[in-house]
Design a protein around this motif. Structure first.
Motif, mmCIF file in Angstrom:
data_model
loop_
_atom_site.group_PDB
_atom_site.id
_atom_site.type_symbol
_atom_site.label_atom_id
_atom_site.label_comp_id
_atom_site.label_asym_id
_atom_site.label_seq_id
_atom_site.Cartn_x
_atom_site.Cartn_y
_atom_site.Cartn_z
ATOM 1 N N LEU A 156 0.806 -1.105 -0.143
ATOM 2 C CA LEU A 156 0.096 -0.044 -0.099
ATOM 3 C C LEU A 156 0.589 1.459 0.014
ATOM 4 O O LEU A 156 0.520 2.090 -0.787
ATOM 5 C CB LEU A 156 -0.989 0.164 1.189
ATOM 6 C CG LEU A 156 -2.044 -1.040 1.238
ATOM 7 C CD1 LEU A 156 -2.695 -0.937 2.394
ATOM 8 C CD2 LEU A 156 -2.933 -0.812 0.266
ATOM 9 N N ALA A 183 0.951 4.047 -3.054
ATOM 10 C CA ALA A 183 0.532 5.342 -2.734
ATOM 11 C C ALA A 183 1.706 6.327 -3.077
ATOM 12 O O ALA A 183 1.683 7.584 -3.544
ATOM 13 C CB ALA A 183 0.174 5.735 -1.364
ATOM 14 N N TRP A 230 2.049 6.912 -6.940
ATOM 15 C CA TRP A 230 1.113 7.834 -7.458
ATOM 16 C C TRP A 230 1.507 9.235 -7.040
ATOM 17 O O TRP A 230 1.584 10.218 -8.015
ATOM 18 C CB TRP A 230 -0.192 7.551 -6.779
ATOM 19 C CG TRP A 230 -1.063 6.752 -7.421
ATOM 20 C CD1 TRP A 230 -1.008 5.378 -7.406
ATOM 21 C CD2 TRP A 230 -1.938 7.058 -8.483
ATOM 22 N NE1 TRP A 230 -1.857 4.754 -8.365
ATOM 23 C CE2 TRP A 230 -2.498 5.668 -8.881
ATOM 24 C CE3 TRP A 230 -2.676 8.277 -9.026
ATOM 25 C CZ2 TRP A 230 -3.704 5.610 -9.894
ATOM 26 C CZ3 TRP A 230 -3.635 8.035 -9.867
ATOM 27 C CH2 TRP A 230 -4.080 6.848 -10.323
ATOM 28 N N HIS A 254 0.359 3.812 -13.666
ATOM 29 C CA HIS A 254 -0.518 3.642 -12.630
ATOM 30 C C HIS A 254 -1.274 2.329 -12.539
ATOM 31 O O HIS A 254 -1.698 1.859 -11.575
ATOM 32 C CB HIS A 254 -1.696 4.645 -13.080
ATOM 33 C CG HIS A 254 -1.453 6.093 -12.963
ATOM 34 N ND1 HIS A 254 -1.955 7.413 -13.270
ATOM 35 C CD2 HIS A 254 -0.457 6.676 -11.906
ATOM 36 C CE1 HIS A 254 -1.449 8.216 -12.768
ATOM 37 N NE2 HIS A 254 -0.658 8.023 -11.958
ATOM 38 N N ASN A 258 -1.589 0.518 -9.093
ATOM 39 C CA ASN A 258 -2.912 -0.122 -8.883
ATOM 40 C C ASN A 258 -2.994 -1.477 -8.263
ATOM 41 O O ASN A 258 -3.517 -1.871 -7.347
ATOM 42 C CB ASN A 258 -3.791 0.157 -9.719
ATOM 43 C CG ASN A 258 -4.393 1.761 -9.998
ATOM 44 O OD1 ASN A 258 -4.259 2.631 -8.977
ATOM 45 N ND2 ASN A 258 -5.018 2.067 -10.872
ATOM 46 N N LEU A 314 -1.413 -1.705 -5.006
ATOM 47 C CA LEU A 314 -2.432 -1.321 -4.008
ATOM 48 C C LEU A 314 -3.320 -2.273 -3.879
ATOM 49 O O LEU A 314 -3.521 -2.693 -2.682
ATOM 50 C CB LEU A 314 -3.001 -0.127 -4.409
ATOM 51 C CG LEU A 314 -2.201 1.205 -4.471
ATOM 52 C CD1 LEU A 314 -3.019 2.315 -5.133
ATOM 53 C CD2 LEU A 314 -1.789 1.656 -3.009
#
Length: 284
Positions: A205, A209, A212, A249, A253, A256
């Motif tokens: 996670l 993050a 991003w 991205h 993702n 994540l």
């Protein structure tokens, strides 16, 4: 002592994963020649990129001696860039730019001023342009290098990244293996498998993050690097960067989602472990 060892292994796994994720993406989509060609071929389906390339092709034909209606010529170029042959030929042109940066081999048409260039000749030689070019007695040279930037910094010079091409695969594969090894060792040394799984999920996670956020911060530096480009070349570069950002991205993702899944799994394992220990301790 055991807790400290587990924490150290978790930290090493997190650092290795933070290196492995961007390194693997870069190796697949940028450093590898075939991967970069595939990446640019997919990006060439973007209508904004197609219109920008059509404008640059028009500009280059005018420089070669075209004196007719430029709007008509741009329309012809737009038909070509919107056609089925364009993505593959755009990828071929970008192979030229890739070799310029990642290889120490001198290629035909290399810019004498050392600028980063892309070869547009294969596009201008397409059958879509033959009738127009012959009509105005314009012959396209075998190579037509167009500079991507007029004032390239010292860090962007011919063959500047050949060391990256040589070591890139080792870094991406090595970091991925280390991340897996350290993660397994952290699980093996942990007193609670559930908490260790959840901690590894937090790593995913955090990295997702942070990635991003890093991409957002990096946009400012990219805009500065494109400040010296022409309008059409800038639009082409911006379209490629958008495509790269969207691709990265997707990878973030996945990180994540995997991190969230590991956190949930870790909590579940920890709860089940606690229930089992409670059951064992209760008198029959």
């Amino acid at each position: 002592m055991r807790f400290m060892l587990t924490a150290l292994l978790w930290l090493l796994a997190t650092v290795a994963l933070a290196v492995a994720l961007p390194a693997a993406w870069l190796q697949k989509n940028v450093v590898d020649l075939d991967g970069y060609a595939a990446f640019t071929e997919q990006a060439a389906t973007d209508p904004a990129l197609q219109q920008a390339v059509a404008g640059e092709l028009t500009t280059q034909l005018v420089k070669l001696g075209y004196t007719g209606d430029q709007e008509l010529l741009r329309d012809v170029a737009s038909v070509y860039t919107g056609g089925a042959d364009f993505p593959g030929q755009f990828a071929q042109a970008n192979r030229f730019a890739h070799r310029w940066l990642f290889s120490d081999t001198i290629t035909a048409g290399e810019d004498p001023q050392g600028r980063w260039v892309v070869d547009l000749a294969p596009m201008l030689q397409d059958s879509s342009f033959n009738a127009t070019l012959e009509r105005f007695d314009i012959s396209v040279p075998e190579t037509l290098p167009v500079p991507l930037t007029e004032n390239a910094p010292d860090s962007i010079r011919p063959g500047q990244l050949r060391a990256v091409a040589a070591w890139g695969p080792w870094v991406s594969v090595g970091a991925t293996i280390l991340a897996g090894v350290f993660a397994l060792l952290a699980l093996a040394s942990a007193r609670s498998r559930g908490k260790a799984l959840a901690a590894l999920g937090v790593s995913g996670l955090f990295i997702g993050a942070a990635g991003w956020a890093g991409l957002e911060v990096g946009r400012r530096y990219v805009n500065e690097a494109l400040a010296n480009t022409s309008a059409d070349v800038r639009q082409i570069a911006e379209a490629l960067i958008r495509h790269a950002t969207d691709s990265m991205h997707q990878w973030l993702n996945i990180a994540l989602a995997a991190g969230g899944g590991l956190v949930a799994l870790g909590v579940l394992v920890a709860l089940l472990g606690g229930l089992r220990q409670r059951t064992v301790r209760e008198p029959s």
